[in-house]
Design a protein around this motif. Structure first.
Motif, PDB file in Angstrom:
ATOM      1  N   VAL A 135       0.727  -1.263  -0.128  1.00  0.00           N
ATOM      2  CA  VAL A 135       0.033  -0.086   0.009  1.00  0.00           C
ATOM      3  C   VAL A 135       1.022   1.287  -0.018  1.00  0.00           C
ATOM      4  N   LEU A 185      -6.054  -4.091 -11.465  1.00  0.00           N
ATOM      5  CA  LEU A 185      -6.305  -4.825 -10.373  1.00  0.00           C
ATOM      6  C   LEU A 185      -5.706  -4.432  -9.054  1.00  0.00           C
ATOM      7  N   ARG A 186      -4.589  -4.002  -8.977  1.00  0.00           N
ATOM      8  CA  ARG A 186      -3.902  -3.649  -7.793  1.00  0.00           C
ATOM      9  C   ARG A 186      -4.406  -2.219  -7.340  1.00  0.00           C
ATOM     10  N   ASN A 187      -5.148  -1.417  -8.132  1.00  0.00           N
ATOM     11  CA  ASN A 187      -5.868  -0.109  -7.936  1.00  0.00           C
ATOM     12  C   ASN A 187      -7.064  -0.529  -7.040  1.00  0.00           C
ATOM     13  N   ASP A 188      -7.756  -1.661  -7.461  1.00  0.00           N
ATOM     14  CA  ASP A 188      -8.987  -2.014  -7.141  1.00  0.00           C
ATOM     15  C   ASP A 188      -8.671  -2.871  -5.689  1.00  0.00           C
ATOM     16  N   ASN A 189      -7.507  -3.450  -5.701  1.00  0.00           N
ATOM     17  CA  ASN A 189      -7.137  -4.253  -4.559  1.00  0.00           C
ATOM     18  C   ASN A 189      -5.834  -4.509  -4.237  1.00  0.00           C
ATOM     19  N   PRO A 190      -5.270  -3.554  -3.329  1.00  0.00           N
ATOM     20  CA  PRO A 190      -3.684  -3.608  -3.264  1.00  0.00           C
ATOM     21  C   PRO A 190      -3.238  -4.984  -2.756  1.00  0.00           C
ATOM     22  N   TYR A 191      -3.951  -5.549  -2.062  1.00  0.00           N
ATOM     23  CA  TYR A 191      -3.513  -6.885  -1.591  1.00  0.00           C
ATOM     24  C   TYR A 191      -3.821  -8.158  -2.491  1.00  0.00           C
ATOM     25  N   ILE A 192      -4.330  -7.864  -3.531  1.00  0.00           N
ATOM     26  CA  ILE A 192      -4.692  -8.949  -4.419  1.00  0.00           C
ATOM     27  C   ILE A 192      -3.372  -9.804  -4.679  1.00  0.00           C
ATOM     28  N   SER A 193      -3.415 -10.914  -4.900  1.00  0.00           N
ATOM     29  CA  SER A 193      -2.500 -11.854  -5.143  1.00  0.00           C
ATOM     30  C   SER A 193      -2.237 -12.138  -6.553  1.00  0.00           C
ATOM     31  N   GLU A 196      -5.068 -14.637  -7.638  1.00  0.00           N
ATOM     32  CA  GLU A 196      -6.493 -13.981  -7.599  1.00  0.00           C
ATOM     33  C   GLU A 196      -6.618 -13.079  -8.797  1.00  0.00           C
ATOM     34  N   ARG A 200      -9.540 -13.276 -11.831  1.00  0.00           N
ATOM     35  CA  ARG A 200     -10.058 -12.190 -12.364  1.00  0.00           C
ATOM     36  C   ARG A 200      -9.743 -11.768 -13.771  1.00  0.00           C
TER      37      ARG A 200
END
Length: 204
Positions: A135, A185-193, A196, A200
């Motif tokens: 983050v 995808l990282r902007n939507d969820n910075p913790y996404i692996s 995942e 998506r």
């Protein structure tokens, strides 16, 4: 043992209770230097039980850190692993430490923030730091795009702060993955692996 680290130096100090100083084998404070270079205070009647109390871990007010280790301008991951007594059999941990603690400042921050040294504490702090870096200290989108053009596997590794091999990269490509999709995808969820992210991408 909660605090599983080497004692480099130990010195006996004043009695814990000065009014009982005349009693033979009274409880004394001991100052310990650990393998990371930190100065601790603990208690005991003799050196052996002072080290044993130290092994029970950080417990105020008796076993505390008096001085943190100084900033080490030459601290490598290999040296940190040696100081933490991480064995070569802990391959996953070694790999993750190389990826997550990939700068000198990050390695020194790890030393400053760890308390007791044991496998659970090392893993716990490492993944707390990973979450923070994803983050607060992620590589910029511009740098990621540049790295992705040169070496996409390495770029994905440091963008997600996880081990990415060619097999996983192929899955990402086959799912329609791109650098731009990664960023979205990282902007939507910075913790996404990355796993995942692949799922998506396959849904799009």
């Amino acid at each position: 043992m909660v605090n599983q680290q080497a004692v480099i130096h130990i010195v006996r100090k004043k009695p814990v209770w000065t009014e009982l100083a005349a009693i033979p084998d009274g409880i004394h404070f001991y100052h310990i230097t650990d393998s990371l270079g930190r100065k601790w205070r603990t208690i005991g009647q003799h050196i052996t039980d002072a080290i044993e109390v130290f092994g029970f871990g950080y417990r105020e007010p008796w076993t505390i850190i008096l001085e943190q280790a100084p900033y080490d301008s030459e601290l490598s991951v290999e040296e940190l692993l040696r100081k933490l007594n991480v064995t070569m059999y802990d391959e996953e941990l070694i790999c993750d430490m190389h990826i997550i603690l990939n700068t000198l400042d990050r390695r020194n921050e790890f030393v400053q923030r760890i308390l007791d040294i044991n496998p659970h504490s090392i893993f716990q702090l490492l993944y707390e730091l990973k979450a923070e870096y994803l983050v607060q200290d992620s590589i910029s989108e511009v740098s990621f795009k540049q790295k992705y053009k040169l070496n996409p596997v390495e770029a994905l590794t440091f963008y997600f702060l996880e081990n990415v091999d060619w097999h996983t990269y192929r899955q990402w490509i086959e799912a329609g993955g791109t650098a731009e999709l990664c960023i979205r995808l990282r902007n939507d969820n910075p913790y996404i692996s990355l796993t995942e992210a692949i799922e998506r991408a396959e849904q799009n």
